[in-house]
Enzyme design. Structure first.
Site, PDB file in Angstrom:
ATOM      1  N   LYS A  17      20.781 -41.700  -2.156  1.00  0.00           N
ATOM      2  CA  LYS A  17      20.890 -42.812  -1.109  1.00  0.00           C
ATOM      3  C   LYS A  17      20.806 -44.166  -1.608  1.00  0.00           C
ATOM      4  CE  LYS A  17      19.305 -39.585   2.535  1.00  0.00           C
ATOM      5  NZ  LYS A  17      19.103 -38.423   1.849  1.00  0.00           N
TER       6      LYS A  17
ATOM      7  N   ASP B  38      19.499 -28.855   4.801  1.00  0.00           N
ATOM      8  CA  ASP B  38      18.437 -30.149   4.350  1.00  0.00           C
ATOM      9  C   ASP B  38      17.151 -29.777   5.128  1.00  0.00           C
ATOM     10  OD1 ASP B  38      17.036 -32.305   3.732  1.00  0.00           O
ATOM     11  OD2 ASP B  38      18.747 -33.712   4.553  1.00  0.00           O
TER      12      ASP B  38
ATOM     13  N   ASP C 152      15.830 -34.887  -2.928  1.00  0.00           N
ATOM     14  CA  ASP C 152      16.222 -36.095  -2.125  1.00  0.00           C
ATOM     15  C   ASP C 152      14.923 -36.905  -1.921  1.00  0.00           C
ATOM     16  OD1 ASP C 152      16.977 -37.936  -0.213  1.00  0.00           O
ATOM     17  OD2 ASP C 152      17.854 -36.253   1.091  1.00  0.00           O
TER      18      ASP C 152
ATOM     19  N   LYS D  29      20.992 -29.724   9.170  1.00  0.00           N
ATOM     20  CA  LYS D  29      19.559 -30.132   9.370  1.00  0.00           C
ATOM     21  C   LYS D  29      18.716 -28.980   9.852  1.00  0.00           C
ATOM     22  CE  LYS D  29      19.745 -34.719   8.169  1.00  0.00           C
ATOM     23  NZ  LYS D  29      18.725 -35.269   7.357  1.00  0.00           N
TER      24      LYS D  29
ATOM     25  N   GLU E 264      18.334 -28.931   0.335  1.00  0.00           N
ATOM     26  CA  GLU E 264      17.826 -30.213  -0.081  1.00  0.00           C
ATOM     27  C   GLU E 264      16.287 -30.156   0.322  1.00  0.00           C
ATOM     28  OE1 GLU E 264      19.827 -33.768   1.397  1.00  0.00           O
ATOM     29  OE2 GLU E 264      21.783 -32.683   1.233  1.00  0.00           O
TER      30      GLU E 264
END
Length: 369
Positions: free
Chosen positions: A272, A194, A245, A164, A220
């Site tokens: 997701k 991400d 995403d 992240k 992402e």
């Protein structure tokens, strides 16, 4: 006797302060759906509704009231569940504006239909014959804490690491990536990052150029969603392959999904199911991506082991060699004990390990009468 649906709220507590570009997470609430027949209460289908704060379109103040009303309507309708009518029930009962509720009900109905054994699908993952490759997730934190997480993931056998980024300072994050690359080549360790939409129109090109120096597998959502023209440009010219995403959230119509992917032409999409409305709606993204030659992988949205188990079993329905984002089962100190285990960068289902719903059973059950 008609089937009954009830729900239970359950607060999950993180083992650590989980840093993202949207803030620090210390707890998360899920609502567990239980579907059963009062005349045969030993068979209970369980699903999880876990909207993600600040991201799910159904992260709303009236979420629990809506969930209660949907349970009441389910109980009133005198339903029977078959494989062919689950999507019909979901469409009529929930619709598309409550994706995490739709995911929870779909999971609970599939579980009930298969005997209430938490085996929603029949595949090699559920039988314990094959694991699902996953990436090791490194949360945002201090430079030292992120390096420690990286070393722990590599020591645990992960060959794909996802970091992240977008919160502690771009130069510090680049220093962590440089550290990894000094010790491991791109053939040894695949790196994903991400950004959760943290980059801006003014800095995204320069940051992508810098990130390309570290031979990343992908990034992402470099910019916030709904900047269609800029995202289309980035997908075309970025030196780092882009995965979408947040851009997918709130898109439920099949034609709209196809138009989005045809216009943006990303290298990957990241799925997701909790945020996209469950398995069948996620399957539409996968089939559309296949037709457009777009890669994909599935990730959890910080569900408990109940939701993670359902998503993992669904993921195993597909022959996708890319590491998935399903390594979140160890996030919570009060997670539901389950057969899910992680070994050498793979998620496994160990049928010798039992589910233990003691923590959930001690939580209050809502009244839907």
């Amino acid at each position: 006797m008609p089937l009954q649906a009830h729900y239970q709220p359950y607060r999950l507590n993180f083992r650590f302060a989980a840093g993202t570009s949207r803030g620090i997470l210390t707890e998360k609430t899920s609502w567990f759906i239980k579907i059963y027949d009062k005349e045969n209460p030993s068979i209970i289908g369980i699903g999880e509704c876990g909207p993600l704060s600040g991201l799910s379109i159904d992260d709303r103040p009236d979420f629990e009231d809506t969930l209660q009303n949907i349970c009441r309507e389910f109980n009133r309708l005198d339903l029977e569940i078959y494989s062919w009518n689950i999507s019909i029930i979901l469409e009529q009962l929930v619709g598309n504006q409550w994706p995490s509720i739709r995911f929870g009900f779909e999971s609970a109905m599939l579980d009930y239909l298969h005997g209430g054994k938490r085996a929603l699908f029949d595949n090699d993952f559920v039988s314990g014959q094959k694991g699902v490759p996953i990436n090791g997730l490194v949360w945002m934190g201090s430079h030292e804490s992120m390096l420690q997480q990286v070393e722990e993931k590599i020591s645990a056998g992960f060959t794909t690491i996802k970091l992240k980024i977008g919160a502690i300072g771009f130069q510090e994050e680049c220093a962590i990536l440089a550290y990894i690359r000094r010790h491991f080549s791109a053939r040894e360790i695949s790196l994903r990052v991400d950004a959760n939409g943290a980059f801006t129109a003014s800095d995204v090109h320069s940051k992508l150029k810098k990130l390309a120096e570290y031979e990343l597998h992908s990034i992402e959502q470099p910019i916030a969603p709904k900047q269609i023209d800029l995202m289309a440009e980035l997908c075309e010219v970025s030196p780092v392959p882009i995965g979408l995403d947040e851009e997918l959230i709130g898109k439920f119509d099949y034609a709209e999904k196809r138009r989005l992917l045809k216009q943006l032409k990303p290298k990957y999409i990241i799925l997701k199911p909790t945020l996209l409305g469950g398995f069948e709606l996620t399957r539409e993204w996968i089939e559309t991506a296949h037709r457009l030659d777009i890669g994909w992988w599935i990730t959890s949205a910080l569900e408990s082991n109940v939701g993670l188990n359902a998503i993992s079993q669904f993921t195993a329905e597909f022959d996708n060699p890319l590491p998935q984002g399903l390594g979140t089962g160890q996030l919570y100190h009060n997670n539901i004990p389950s057969p899910l285990t992680i070994q050498e960068g793979h998620l496994l289902y160990d049928s010798l390990q039992a589910w233990d719903f003691g923590l959930l059973n001690s939580s209050r059950i809502s009244s839907t009468a």
